[in-house]
Design a protein around this motif. Structure first.
Motif, PDB file in Angstrom:
ATOM      1  N   ASN A 140      -3.495   9.739  -2.610  1.00  0.00           N
ATOM      2  CA  ASN A 140      -4.485   8.575  -2.756  1.00  0.00           C
ATOM      3  C   ASN A 140      -5.795   9.575  -2.283  1.00  0.00           C
ATOM      4  O   ASN A 140      -5.926   9.509  -1.044  1.00  0.00           O
ATOM      5  CB  ASN A 140      -4.061   7.300  -1.733  1.00  0.00           C
ATOM      6  N   ARG A 152     -14.731   7.495   0.867  1.00  0.00           N
ATOM      7  CA  ARG A 152     -14.865   6.404   2.061  1.00  0.00           C
ATOM      8  C   ARG A 152     -16.301   6.776   2.420  1.00  0.00           C
ATOM      9  O   ARG A 152     -16.759   7.591   3.265  1.00  0.00           O
ATOM     10  CB  ARG A 152     -14.085   6.651   3.458  1.00  0.00           C
ATOM     11  N   SER A 198      -8.423  11.279   4.599  1.00  0.00           N
ATOM     12  CA  SER A 198      -7.636  10.292   3.780  1.00  0.00           C
ATOM     13  C   SER A 198      -6.487  10.915   2.765  1.00  0.00           C
ATOM     14  O   SER A 198      -5.511  10.453   2.864  1.00  0.00           O
ATOM     15  CB  SER A 198      -8.471   9.166   3.011  1.00  0.00           C
ATOM     16  N   THR A 249     -12.901  11.117   3.517  1.00  0.00           N
ATOM     17  CA  THR A 249     -12.542  11.337   2.363  1.00  0.00           C
ATOM     18  C   THR A 249     -11.258  12.337   2.409  1.00  0.00           C
ATOM     19  O   THR A 249     -10.108  12.088   1.915  1.00  0.00           O
ATOM     20  CB  THR A 249     -13.310  11.470   1.252  1.00  0.00           C
ATOM     21  N   ASP A 274      -9.492   8.065  -1.742  1.00  0.00           N
ATOM     22  CA  ASP A 274     -10.556   7.311  -1.974  1.00  0.00           C
ATOM     23  C   ASP A 274     -11.722   7.624  -1.135  1.00  0.00           C
ATOM     24  O   ASP A 274     -11.634   8.275   0.018  1.00  0.00           O
ATOM     25  CB  ASP A 274      -9.847   5.969  -1.286  1.00  0.00           C
ATOM     26  N   ASN A 277       0.824  -1.300   0.048  1.00  0.00           N
ATOM     27  CA  ASN A 277       0.034   0.042  -0.099  1.00  0.00           C
ATOM     28  C   ASN A 277       0.723   1.256   0.082  1.00  0.00           C
ATOM     29  O   ASN A 277       0.327   2.083   0.404  1.00  0.00           O
ATOM     30  CB  ASN A 277      -0.986  -0.144   1.199  1.00  0.00           C
TER      31      ASN A 277
END
Length: 253
Positions: free
Chosen positions: A216, A220, A208, A205, A218, A112
């Protein structure tokens, strides 16, 4: 409804009302604290604080297992070098390996994490690849939007808890759970969950994206809150039917 069952309903409502009161107060305090933190961070100059982070990783592969393991790694590795491709072929000519002791551009995704450059060398019976990511810049100004939506999330959560407290207050006094005012309180609680889901999704989001320095992003979605909304609306439908049956029963009597 017999007195014993009714007493249990009242006790359940009173306990729930106390718990929801405590949680609502905690949520309000947390909202105020987050709002103060938002105001403080937003008042800072844009470049008040910048943190630059570079991730490093070292891949060590035993010489005897190099061919098989390197073949797995190259599926997530792309690189460009100035050397002749013929020079990068392995001894059996089946796989490409970067030249040793030379920095090369790479795109490596592993555990990751993403790395943008690497260096390849031998250490005894071990092949070593040192990988480095591009610097990630974290600025205090980027935290403002995260704190804003966190504040809105906490505020909407406090409202939802207050609505749930009103629902328990009705249960603590009602003579039957099949009442119009109980359904209204239940429906109000269900719809109060929607802002919680929206602000939670946006805040999570943005958080993150901030923690990855924008690399990144993403989305959520707060699936648990949406499920709670759907379940509550199903209960509203069931209780509406119960109210209708209660009316018909009362009219019959």
């Amino acid at each position: 409804m017999d007195s014993k069952t009714l007493s249990k309903f009242h006790k359940f409502g009173n306990v729930g009302k106390v718990i929801m009161t405590v949680l609502t107060v905690i949520a309000i305090i947390a909202t105020i604290m987050c709002a103060v933190a938002t105001g403080f961070v937003s008042s800072l100059p844009k470049d008040a604080l910048t943190v630059r982070v570079t991730n490093n990783a070292e891949f060590r592969i035993n010489e005897s297992n190099f061919q098989s393991l390197w073949g797995i790694l190259v599926d997530s590795l792309s690189y460009s070098v100035d050397s002749d491709p013929e020079e990068m072929l392995s001894e059996d000519g089946s796989i490409f390996t970067p030249p040793e002791n030379q920095d090369f551009n790479a795109h490596i995704s592993f555990f990751n994490q993403t790395y943008s450059s690497a260096k390849f060398y031998s250490d005894g019976n071990t092949r070593v690849m040192e990988a480095k990511s591009e610097p990630a810049d974290y600025r205090s100004s980027d935290l403002v939007s995260v704190l804003i939506f966190l504040t809105l999330y906490l505020a909407s959560g406090a409202v939802a808890l207050f609505m749930l407290r009103r629902l328990f207050a009705v249960l603590a006094q009602c003579d039957s759970p099949f009442r119009e005012d109980l359904i209204r309180k239940m429906k109000a609680f269900a719809f109060s969950l929607l802002p919680v889901a929206v602000f939670g999704t946006i805040g999570d989001t943005l958080s993150s994206a901030f923690l990855s320095a924008g690399k990144n992003i993403d989305i959520r979605i707060q699936g648990g809150i949406i499920i709670a909304f759907a379940v509550t609306m199903c209960l509203v439908t069931v209780f509406k039917y119960g109210v209708q049956l209660q009316k018909e029963s009362d009219e019959t009597l």
